[in-house]
Design a protein around this motif. Structure first.
Motif, PDB file in Angstrom:
ATOM      1  N   CYS A  51       0.797  -1.230   0.000  1.00 25.15           N
ATOM      2  CA  CYS A  51       0.000   0.000   0.000  1.00 25.15           C
ATOM      3  C   CYS A  51       0.827   1.277   0.000  1.00 25.15           C
ATOM      4  O   CYS A  51       0.279   2.362  -0.218  1.00 25.15           O
ATOM      5  CB  CYS A  51      -0.943   0.007   1.209  1.00 25.15           C
ATOM      6  SG  CYS A  51      -2.143  -1.340   1.169  1.00 25.15           S
ATOM      7  N   PHE A  52       2.123   1.167   0.251  1.00 21.79           N
ATOM      8  CA  PHE A  52       2.973   2.359   0.359  1.00 21.79           C
ATOM      9  C   PHE A  52       4.120   2.256  -0.635  1.00 21.79           C
ATOM     10  O   PHE A  52       4.785   1.217  -0.725  1.00 21.79           O
ATOM     11  CB  PHE A  52       3.524   2.497   1.784  1.00 21.79           C
ATOM     12  CG  PHE A  52       2.444   2.515   2.819  1.00 21.79           C
ATOM     13  CD1 PHE A  52       1.734   3.685   3.095  1.00 21.79           C
ATOM     14  CD2 PHE A  52       2.099   1.359   3.497  1.00 21.79           C
ATOM     15  CE1 PHE A  52       0.728   3.701   4.026  1.00 21.79           C
ATOM     16  CE2 PHE A  52       1.088   1.353   4.443  1.00 21.79           C
ATOM     17  CZ  PHE A  52       0.402   2.528   4.703  1.00 21.79           C
ATOM     18  N   LYS A  53       4.359   3.334  -1.357  1.00 20.42           N
ATOM     19  CA  LYS A  53       5.355   3.319  -2.425  1.00 20.42           C
ATOM     20  C   LYS A  53       6.741   2.905  -1.919  1.00 20.42           C
ATOM     21  O   LYS A  53       7.433   2.128  -2.564  1.00 20.42           O
ATOM     22  CB  LYS A  53       5.423   4.693  -3.096  1.00 20.42           C
ATOM     23  CG  LYS A  53       6.296   4.699  -4.317  1.00 20.42           C
ATOM     24  CD  LYS A  53       6.211   5.988  -5.071  1.00 20.42           C
ATOM     25  CE  LYS A  53       7.066   5.857  -6.323  1.00 20.42           C
ATOM     26  NZ  LYS A  53       6.940   6.985  -7.200  1.00 20.42           N
ATOM     27  N   LYS A  54       7.150   3.410  -0.746  1.00 19.16           N
ATOM     28  CA  LYS A  54       8.491   3.110  -0.229  1.00 19.16           C
ATOM     29  C   LYS A  54       8.674   1.650   0.169  1.00 19.16           C
ATOM     30  O   LYS A  54       9.797   1.172   0.259  1.00 19.16           O
ATOM     31  CB  LYS A  54       8.817   3.999   0.964  1.00 19.16           C
ATOM     32  CG  LYS A  54       9.114   5.423   0.591  1.00 19.16           C
ATOM     33  CD  LYS A  54       9.587   6.205   1.795  1.00 19.16           C
ATOM     34  CE  LYS A  54       9.989   7.605   1.368  1.00 19.16           C
ATOM     35  NZ  LYS A  54      10.643   8.338   2.427  1.00 19.16           N
ATOM     36  N   THR A  55       7.567   0.943   0.417  1.00 21.49           N
ATOM     37  CA  THR A  55       7.673  -0.451   0.857  1.00 21.49           C
ATOM     38  C   THR A  55       7.038  -1.427  -0.133  1.00 21.49           C
ATOM     39  O   THR A  55       6.964  -2.625   0.157  1.00 21.49           O
ATOM     40  CB  THR A  55       7.027  -0.630   2.249  1.00 21.49           C
ATOM     41  OG1 THR A  55       5.638  -0.261   2.172  1.00 21.49           O
ATOM     42  CG2 THR A  55       7.745   0.181   3.300  1.00 21.49           C
ATOM     43  N   ARG A  56       6.611  -0.926  -1.269  1.00 19.74           N
ATOM     44  CA  ARG A  56       5.922  -1.787  -2.244  1.00 19.74           C
ATOM     45  C   ARG A  56       6.805  -2.946  -2.702  1.00 19.74           C
ATOM     46  O   ARG A  56       6.358  -4.089  -2.799  1.00 19.74           O
ATOM     47  CB  ARG A  56       5.468  -0.947  -3.435  1.00 19.74           C
ATOM     48  CG  ARG A  56       4.489  -1.678  -4.316  1.00 19.74           C
ATOM     49  CD  ARG A  56       3.739  -0.738  -5.229  1.00 19.74           C
ATOM     50  NE  ARG A  56       2.857   0.105  -4.411  1.00 19.74           N
ATOM     51  CZ  ARG A  56       2.636   1.406  -4.633  1.00 19.74           C
ATOM     52  NH1 ARG A  56       3.200   2.002  -5.649  1.00 19.74           N
ATOM     53  NH2 ARG A  56       1.842   2.087  -3.854  1.00 19.74           N
ATOM     54  N   ALA A 117      10.837 -12.474   6.478  1.00 19.89           N
ATOM     55  CA  ALA A 117      11.870 -11.663   7.142  1.00 19.89           C
ATOM     56  C   ALA A 117      13.098 -11.499   6.254  1.00 19.89           C
ATOM     57  O   ALA A 117      13.685 -10.417   6.189  1.00 19.89           O
ATOM     58  CB  ALA A 117      12.258 -12.296   8.476  1.00 19.89           C
ATOM     59  N   SER A 118      13.478 -12.567   5.567  1.00 21.95           N
ATOM     60  CA  SER A 118      14.631 -12.499   4.676  1.00 21.95           C
ATOM     61  C   SER A 118      14.377 -11.536   3.513  1.00 21.95           C
ATOM     62  O   SER A 118      15.245 -10.743   3.147  1.00 21.95           O
ATOM     63  CB  SER A 118      14.937 -13.906   4.141  1.00 21.95           C
ATOM     64  OG  SER A 118      15.982 -13.897   3.222  1.00 21.95           O
ATOM     65  N   ALA A 119      13.182 -11.600   2.963  1.00 17.35           N
ATOM     66  CA  ALA A 119      12.822 -10.670   1.881  1.00 17.35           C
ATOM     67  C   ALA A 119      12.804  -9.237   2.396  1.00 17.35           C
ATOM     68  O   ALA A 119      13.301  -8.316   1.744  1.00 17.35           O
ATOM     69  CB  ALA A 119      11.459 -11.055   1.309  1.00 17.35           C
ATOM     70  N   TRP A 120      12.226  -9.053   3.576  1.00 19.73           N
ATOM     71  CA  TRP A 120      12.151  -7.707   4.147  1.00 19.73           C
ATOM     72  C   TRP A 120      13.518  -7.167   4.514  1.00 19.73           C
ATOM     73  O   TRP A 120      13.766  -5.974   4.397  1.00 19.73           O
ATOM     74  CB  TRP A 120      11.215  -7.694   5.355  1.00 19.73           C
ATOM     75  CG  TRP A 120       9.786  -7.941   4.986  1.00 19.73           C
ATOM     76  CD1 TRP A 120       9.194  -7.705   3.780  1.00 19.73           C
ATOM     77  CD2 TRP A 120       8.771  -8.484   5.823  1.00 19.73           C
ATOM     78  NE1 TRP A 120       7.870  -8.072   3.816  1.00 19.73           N
ATOM     79  CE2 TRP A 120       7.588  -8.546   5.062  1.00 19.73           C
ATOM     80  CE3 TRP A 120       8.737  -8.922   7.138  1.00 19.73           C
ATOM     81  CZ2 TRP A 120       6.382  -9.026   5.575  1.00 19.73           C
ATOM     82  CZ3 TRP A 120       7.544  -9.407   7.653  1.00 19.73           C
ATOM     83  CH2 TRP A 120       6.384  -9.451   6.878  1.00 19.73           C
ATOM     84  N   TRP A 121      14.412  -8.032   4.970  1.00 14.88           N
ATOM     85  CA  TRP A 121      15.754  -7.580   5.339  1.00 14.88           C
ATOM     86  C   TRP A 121      16.445  -6.954   4.127  1.00 14.88           C
ATOM     87  O   TRP A 121      17.167  -5.980   4.244  1.00 14.88           O
ATOM     88  CB  TRP A 121      16.583  -8.748   5.879  1.00 14.88           C
ATOM     89  CG  TRP A 121      17.917  -8.301   6.371  1.00 14.88           C
ATOM     90  CD1 TRP A 121      19.094  -8.280   5.676  1.00 14.88           C
ATOM     91  CD2 TRP A 121      18.210  -7.768   7.672  1.00 14.88           C
ATOM     92  NE1 TRP A 121      20.099  -7.772   6.450  1.00 14.88           N
ATOM     93  CE2 TRP A 121      19.576  -7.452   7.687  1.00 14.88           C
ATOM     94  CE3 TRP A 121      17.446  -7.530   8.811  1.00 14.88           C
ATOM     95  CZ2 TRP A 121      20.197  -6.906   8.800  1.00 14.88           C
ATOM     96  CZ3 TRP A 121      18.076  -6.991   9.919  1.00 14.88           C
ATOM     97  CH2 TRP A 121      19.432  -6.682   9.913  1.00 14.88           C
ATOM     98  N   ARG A 122      16.189  -7.517   2.968  1.00  9.29           N
ATOM     99  CA  ARG A 122      16.835  -7.029   1.750  1.00  9.29           C
ATOM    100  C   ARG A 122      16.125  -5.831   1.118  1.00  9.29           C
ATOM    101  O   ARG A 122      16.708  -5.153   0.285  1.00  9.29           O
ATOM    102  CB  ARG A 122      16.894  -8.163   0.728  1.00  9.29           C
ATOM    103  CG  ARG A 122      17.856  -9.244   1.096  1.00  9.29           C
ATOM    104  CD  ARG A 122      17.763 -10.415   0.123  1.00  9.29           C
ATOM    105  NE  ARG A 122      18.824 -11.368   0.349  1.00  9.29           N
ATOM    106  CZ  ARG A 122      18.802 -12.304   1.298  1.00  9.29           C
ATOM    107  NH1 ARG A 122      17.769 -12.400   2.110  1.00  9.29           N
ATOM    108  NH2 ARG A 122      19.806 -13.140   1.442  1.00  9.29           N
ATOM    109  N   THR A 123      14.876  -5.577   1.484  1.00  2.48           N
ATOM    110  CA  THR A 123      14.103  -4.596   0.716  1.00  2.48           C
ATOM    111  C   THR A 123      13.490  -3.452   1.524  1.00  2.48           C
ATOM    112  O   THR A 123      13.098  -2.448   0.920  1.00  2.48           O
ATOM    113  CB  THR A 123      12.963  -5.307  -0.039  1.00  2.48           C
ATOM    114  OG1 THR A 123      12.175  -6.048   0.898  1.00  2.48           O
ATOM    115  CG2 THR A 123      13.511  -6.253  -1.106  1.00  2.48           C
ATOM    116  N   LEU A 124      13.340  -3.599   2.817  1.00  3.39           N
ATOM    117  CA  LEU A 124      12.713  -2.518   3.586  1.00  3.39           C
ATOM    118  C   LEU A 124      13.669  -1.331   3.732  1.00  3.39           C
ATOM    119  O   LEU A 124      14.884  -1.513   3.824  1.00  3.39           O
ATOM    120  CB  LEU A 124      12.265  -3.012   4.964  1.00  3.39           C
ATOM    121  CG  LEU A 124      10.986  -3.840   4.962  1.00  3.39           C
ATOM    122  CD1 LEU A 124      10.741  -4.463   6.335  1.00  3.39           C
ATOM    123  CD2 LEU A 124       9.792  -3.008   4.528  1.00  3.39           C
TER     124      LEU A 124
END
Length: 184
Positions: A51-56, A117-124
């Protein structure tokens, strides 16, 4: 040697049952572990990130990681290994929740949590978000031991499969983004 590892696996669960379980923790851990049923917590958080551009990007990559985790863990590995649940083999172990899937290895809840968590670690975009993701995943993994539905080796395998799925999803995203010119 294998039997020694299996005995250690069961011993850890009995130790948790005897020394860690408490009237205060049990309702909290039980609720938290159920949030991971069918990956719903991680799916909901991933959709929220969309829903948010920075975290899409984090949302897309984590949904892909969750799909890969589902395929590898529940679609392939659980059926190939077909390890029974711990309460069926560890004398004296009492599970705190009902688990309907008879196969224990690897832990699907743990795999899904670490895939996200692994995906988020690389992208957030923020470090506190990344750290929070890993803490939430670790708590999910520990909850599966606490409620007595997985052996420690099931959970460790779930961590490894989840990390692999998160990494693969990130690699696939990078290839797709380069092909479509989405990132510099």
């Amino acid at each position: 040697m294998l039997q020694g590892l299996l005995n250690l696996d069961g011993g850890v669960l009995l130790w948790i049952q005897e020394w860690v379980r408490s009237g205060l923790l049990t309702p909290l851990v039980t609720v938290y572990t159920h949030l991971g049923d069918s990956g719903m917590l991680w799916i909901a958080l991933s959709v929220l990130l969309l829903c948010f551009k920075k975290t899409r990007k984090a949302g897309v990559v984590s949904l892909l990681a969750l799909l890969l985790s589902l395929i590898f863990t529940n679609g392939i590995l659980k059926h190939l290994v077909a390890r029974t649940r711990p309460w069926l083999t560890v004398e004296g172990l009492v599970p705190l929740i009902a688990e309907h899937d008879p196969n224990s290895f690897p832990s699907g809840h743990t795999s899904a949590s670490f895939a996200a968590a692994s995906a988020w670690w690389r992208t957030l975009p923020r470090r506190w978000m990344k750290v929070t993701a890993v803490v939430l995943a670790a708590l999910m993994a520990l909850s599966r031991l606490y409620v007595g539905v997985h052996f420690p080796s099931d959970v460790l395998a779930g961590v490894l499969v989840g990390l692999l799925c998160g990494w693969l999803a990130w690699l696939l995203w990078r290839r797709f983004a380069a092909w479509r010119g989405l990132e510099p």
